[in-house]
Design an enzyme around this catalytic site. Structure first.
Site, short mmCIF file in Angstrom:
data_model
loop_
_atom_site.label_atom_id
_atom_site.label_comp_id
_atom_site.label_asym_id
_atom_site.label_seq_id
_atom_site.Cartn_x
_atom_site.Cartn_y
_atom_site.Cartn_z
N LYS A 175 0.84 -0.96 -0.15
CA LYS A 175 -0.07 0.14 -0.14
C LYS A 175 0.96 1.26 0.44
O LYS A 175 0.35 2.16 -0.64
CB LYS A 175 -0.84 0.12 1.33
N ARG B 119 -8.65 1.68 9.88
CA ARG B 119 -8.99 -0.44 8.90
C ARG B 119 -9.40 -1.02 10.06
O ARG B 119 -9.29 -2.13 10.61
CB ARG B 119 -7.35 -0.30 10.21
N ARG C 16 11.88 -6.01 4.59
CA ARG C 16 11.33 -4.74 4.72
C ARG C 16 11.95 -4.19 5.25
O ARG C 16 12.65 -4.48 6.51
CB ARG C 16 9.64 -4.35 4.77
N ARG D 261 11.84 -2.53 10.76
CA ARG D 261 10.34 -1.49 12.00
C ARG D 261 10.13 -2.83 13.03
O ARG D 261 10.49 -3.85 12.10
CB ARG D 261 9.07 -1.89 10.88
N ARG E 228 -0.64 -9.59 12.99
CA ARG E 228 -0.79 -8.37 12.71
C ARG E 228 -1.85 -8.71 11.15
O ARG E 228 -2.81 -8.32 11.25
CB ARG E 228 0.34 -7.65 11.92
P1 ADP Z 1 2.12 -2.15 3.43
O1 ADP Z 1 2.19 -0.02 3.33
O2 ADP Z 1 1.01 -2.42 2.38
O3 ADP Z 1 2.48 -2.25 4.61
P2 ADP Z 1 5.20 -1.19 1.47
O4 ADP Z 1 4.64 -0.68 0.30
O5 ADP Z 1 5.72 -0.85 3.39
O6 ADP Z 1 3.76 -2.27 2.27
O7 ADP Z 1 5.34 -3.54 1.12
C1 ADP Z 1 6.12 -3.94 2.09
C2 ADP Z 1 7.55 -4.36 1.37
O8 ADP Z 1 6.82 -5.65 0.52
C3 ADP Z 1 8.57 -3.62 1.30
O9 ADP Z 1 9.76 -3.84 2.32
C4 ADP Z 1 8.07 -2.91 -0.22
O10 ADP Z 1 9.70 -2.16 -0.60
C5 ADP Z 1 7.62 -4.78 -0.82
N1 ADP Z 1 6.82 -4.42 -1.54
C6 ADP Z 1 6.15 -2.99 -2.26
N2 ADP Z 1 5.59 -3.59 -3.17
C7 ADP Z 1 6.47 -4.72 -4.11
C8 ADP Z 1 6.12 -5.60 -4.63
N3 ADP Z 1 4.75 -5.12 -6.01
N4 ADP Z 1 7.01 -6.35 -4.86
C9 ADP Z 1 7.84 -7.33 -4.57
N5 ADP Z 1 7.76 -6.51 -3.22
C10 ADP Z 1 7.03 -5.14 -2.79
P1 AMP Z 2 2.01 0.18 9.26
O1 AMP Z 2 2.64 1.61 8.75
O2 AMP Z 2 0.48 0.56 7.94
O3 AMP Z 2 1.06 -1.31 8.47
O4 AMP Z 2 0.87 0.23 10.70
C1 AMP Z 2 1.71 0.59 11.72
C2 AMP Z 2 1.04 0.20 13.16
O5 AMP Z 2 0.21 1.36 13.20
C3 AMP Z 2 0.08 -0.63 13.02
O6 AMP Z 2 0.18 -2.34 13.18
C4 AMP Z 2 -1.31 -0.80 14.28
O7 AMP Z 2 -0.48 -1.13 15.21
C5 AMP Z 2 -1.10 0.81 13.80
N1 AMP Z 2 -2.17 1.37 12.66
C6 AMP Z 2 -1.80 2.26 12.04
N2 AMP Z 2 -3.12 2.63 11.21
C7 AMP Z 2 -3.74 2.62 12.14
C8 AMP Z 2 -5.15 2.43 11.93
N3 AMP Z 2 -5.76 3.18 11.12
N4 AMP Z 2 -6.14 2.02 13.10
C9 AMP Z 2 -4.97 1.59 13.79
N5 AMP Z 2 -4.27 1.79 14.04
C10 AMP Z 2 -2.85 1.15 13.58
#
Ligand code: ADP
Ligand code: AMP
Length: 213
Positions: free
Chosen positions: A13, A88, A127, A160, A171
């Site tokens: 995302k 969420r 990541r 992270r 999660r």
């Molecule tokens: P989210 O915001 O949904 O938690 P991220 O954008 O941080 O996810 O992506 C999670 C991990 O997967 C990161 O390390 C990112 O670089 C990698 N990633 C994102 N999109 C792709 C893709 N299309 N193919 C492979 N790896 C990806």
């Molecule tokens: P993210 O970076 O989106 O993966 O979020 C990391 C963490 O932040 C999540 O696992 C939750 O603990 C908290 N968080 C982020 N967005 C929300 C939301 N909309 N509602 C509740 N918790 C959130």
């Protein structure tokens, strides 16, 4: 244009939201990033959120909704925005809808980035994130040009706290339980679009651009 990004944690995302933001000139609002910034700065909000985040749980709706509504009331959000990681839960989506209704507005697109659970653990374990500018990389799939260093700002990349395999599992459970119902919520509103998140980053982005056209 107001866009909501849906999908499991690690679905991509944030990666896509960043690209949409650059292409369409919209602010990218990640509630996770806002919480992490607060933790880094040691604010009360950060202190309260940290325990939930480290445990892989959601931060309570009340706190999250207040923070998000405050953020989207900013001047830079007048022309729209991309929400990444919010809503969420159904109550969060309803709170956002209620607020938008008052303004005679609505969410235009909800984009569900679909990635099976099997792929998610690998995504999250590789990541790496930039603590300074928020750019995201993957050791194998999207490596930075120089190992361990952010391409954008030169800061040292970090893992992270909540990307540990045990926390990732938690999660994912939380996602299926509390967040996945949003797919139906936005489908009923007639704004849901689905993309295959297992494709390359650029292919996922092409699919999204076709939806937003
Ligand atoms: P989210 O915001 O949904 O938690 P991220 O954008 O941080 O996810 O992506 C999670 C991990 O997967 C990161 O390390 C990112 O670089 C990698 N990633 C994102 N999109 C792709 C893709 N299309 N193919 C492979 N790896 C990806
Ligand atoms: P993210 O970076 O989106 O993966 O979020 C990391 C963490 O932040 C999540 O696992 C939750 O603990 C908290 N968080 C982020 N967005 C929300 C939301 N909309 N509602 C509740 N918790 C959130």
């Amino acid at each position: 244009m107001k866009i909501v990004m849906l999908g499991a944690p690690g679905a991509g995302k944030g990666t896509q939201a960043e690209k949409i933001a650059a292409e369409y000139g919209l602010p990218h609002i990640s509630t996770g990033d806002i919480f992490r910034k607060n933790i880094k700065e040691g604010t009360d909000l950060g202190k309260e959120a940290k325990g939930y985040m480290d445990a892989g749980k959601l931060v309570p709706d009340e706190l999250t909704v207040r923070m998000l509504l405050d953020r989207v009331s900013g001047d830079d959000c007048r022309g729209g925005y991309i929400l990444d990681g919010f809503p969420r839960t159904i109550p969060q989506a309803e709170a956002l809808d209620g607020e938008l209704k008052k303004l005679g507005e609505d969410i235009d697109f909800a984009i569900d980035v679909e990635v099976p659970d099997e792929n998610i653990v690998k995504r999250m374990s590789g990541r790496r994130a930039c603590p300074k500018c928020g750019a995201t990389y993957h050791l194998e799939f999207i490596p930075p040009k120089k190992e361990g260093i952010c391409d954008e700002c030169g800061a040292e990349l970090t893992i992270r706290d909540d990307d540990k395999p045990e926390t990732v599992k938690k999660r994912l459970d939380v996602y299926h339980d509390q967040t996945q119902p949003l797919i139906e919520f936005y489908e009923k509103k007639g704004v849901l679009h689905t993309v295959d998140g297992t494709a390359d980053v650029s292919d996922v982005f092409e699919a999204i651009k076709n939806i937003l056209k």
